[in-house]
Write an enzyme that holds these catalytic residues in place. Sequence first.
Site, PDB file in Angstrom:
ATOM      1  N   GLU A 168       9.463  18.124  71.539  1.00  0.00           N
ATOM      2  CA  GLU A 168      10.457  17.074  71.236  1.00  0.00           C
ATOM      3  C   GLU A 168      11.881  17.389  71.715  1.00  0.00           C
ATOM      4  OE1 GLU A 168      10.017  16.472  67.031  1.00  0.00           O
ATOM      5  OE2 GLU A 168       7.971  15.751  67.227  1.00  0.00           O
ATOM      6  N   ASN A 210       5.325  19.040  74.667  1.00  0.00           N
ATOM      7  CA  ASN A 210       4.786  18.049  73.732  1.00  0.00           C
ATOM      8  C   ASN A 210       5.899  17.139  73.220  1.00  0.00           C
ATOM      9  OD1 ASN A 210       2.432  17.224  72.099  1.00  0.00           O
ATOM     10  ND2 ASN A 210       3.587  17.986  70.338  1.00  0.00           N
ATOM     11  N   HIS A 247       2.061   8.857  68.118  1.00  0.00           N
ATOM     12  CA  HIS A 247       2.163   8.308  66.765  1.00  0.00           C
ATOM     13  C   HIS A 247       2.499   6.830  66.930  1.00  0.00           C
ATOM     14  CE1 HIS A 247       2.020  12.144  64.705  1.00  0.00           C
ATOM     15  NE2 HIS A 247       2.953  12.621  65.498  1.00  0.00           N
ATOM     16  N   GLU A 276      -1.337  14.059  68.725  1.00  0.00           N
ATOM     17  CA  GLU A 276      -1.054  13.798  67.302  1.00  0.00           C
ATOM     18  C   GLU A 276      -1.357  12.348  66.959  1.00  0.00           C
ATOM     19  OE1 GLU A 276       2.863  15.205  66.174  1.00  0.00           O
ATOM     20  OE2 GLU A 276       2.703  16.967  67.458  1.00  0.00           O
ATOM     21  N   ASP A 278      -2.156   8.912  65.564  1.00  0.00           N
ATOM     22  CA  ASP A 278      -2.393   8.112  64.364  1.00  0.00           C
ATOM     23  C   ASP A 278      -1.800   6.734  64.611  1.00  0.00           C
ATOM     24  OD1 ASP A 278       0.349   8.724  64.027  1.00  0.00           O
ATOM     25  OD2 ASP A 278       0.013   9.990  62.279  1.00  0.00           O
TER      26      ASP A 278
END
Length: 457
Positions: A168, A210, A247, A276, A278
Amino acid sequence: MANSSRAPGRSRRLRTALVVSAAVGLLATAGAVVLPGSASAASTLGASAAERGRYFGTAVAVSRLNDSAYTTILNREFNQVTAENEMKIDALQPNQGQFNYGNADRLVQHARNQGMQVRGHTLAWHSQQPGWMQNMSGTTLRNAMLNHVTQVATHFRGQIAWWDVVNEAFQDGSSGARRDSNLQRTGNDWIEAAFRAARQADPNAQLCYNDYNIDNWNDAKTQAVYRMVQDFKSRGVPIDCVGLQSHFTGGSNYPSNYRTTLSSFAALGVDVHITELDIRNAPSDAYRNVVNDCLAVARCKGITVWGIRDSDSWRSNESPLLFNGSGQKKPAYDAVLAALNSGTPPPTGNPTTPPPTGNPTTPPPAGSCTATVTPGQVWGDRYNTSVTVSGASTWSVVVAITAPQRVSSTWSGSFSWDGSGNIMTVRSNGSGNTFGFTTMMNGNSSARPQIRSCTAG
Ligand code: G3I
């Protein structure tokens, strides 16, 4: 280079191990074995992904390994794990020089017992820093960060398939800039320094950058990360992969150009991972699309969901996962498994062979391309610049020169100037995707050319 020659053989071994371990796991748990090449459908996410040369993983909270309902699903369905919090900086080095590996080691041991691969998350991040690190700056912080990378990657050497080396580091929004942080303020090269330290400490781990909000190919943040990876590859910074956290806040937030993003990163010669995943309310369509997009890109190595049951999620009120709080499979689970099962197995041979350099398998959005500046030789009165275009085979690039500087010679393109002589348009002329020029300083030794635009066609 050393890395790209290592990856295929290693990848084949991993894939074989995955298939075997998934089959063994199925024997033990489901009583139904699906071997590669079988016409029948695999009955778990991990086994099905393994048949396609991929993994299907989940974030794990180590404290939940004591919950047998949780562990039953984990061991049955998944063949890859990421520590949700236990390998973050504050967890591993709560006090400077005092490392606490207990929980992380427990997860690695669990994964090893189950034949699961482990993603390390994360070595360098502006967030979840322990208090002692938050208070640092400058060289002291840079050295502490590099020491953390070295110590942790060395501790886990040989046990981590992929490290999220840096997490990030870019800003959201339209700036395309790096995120301001204490790490960024140590100098723009902090990211590549972290990658080099990680490679030295664990030469066999694949090293990833990432981030979130790098899913939509048109977003400035996506383009900025793309340019960083392109730059790293061109300068030999050891980067092997890009992780798209993914996400998604709802079905509409899954971008229709997601596959373009995956394939464009892959075309730079790195693997891509969905790290990740979702999705708010777990819409089956969006989950299915993500799986299909990954399967369509040979270098998309696998998918990790960010938790098992909705009740395990960091945003449990959005019910974004594949199992409900009681551990029942949700419709999105069925959609994911069906998409995995209907995906074609990877071609035999060498699926990790990178595509031709400079030619993304899916082109960037119509009309756009990327122009990357590489500074060249500098003399007392002039300097060279070369510019490489990616994303298009024919193009025009607009470059601004700061007066009183003036371009004195050019090569490998068709050059024209506006009336001021400061704005130069360079068109492809069939001599490749890199053009160059010499600029006379004329008393201004600090200014450098700026790319204004890159247009395909
Ligand atoms: O375990 C303590 C508990 O003892 C304490 O009482 C409680 C009080 O705040 O905190 C608990 O720790 C929390 C931890 O999650 C475990 O639940 C932390 O406060 C909380 O900050 C931490 O949140 C994590 C977050 O990253 C921040 O690190 C989430 O679980 C985790 O899912 C989330 O994961 C991140 C990825 O690392 C990077 N990408 C985004 C993703 C979602 O934010």
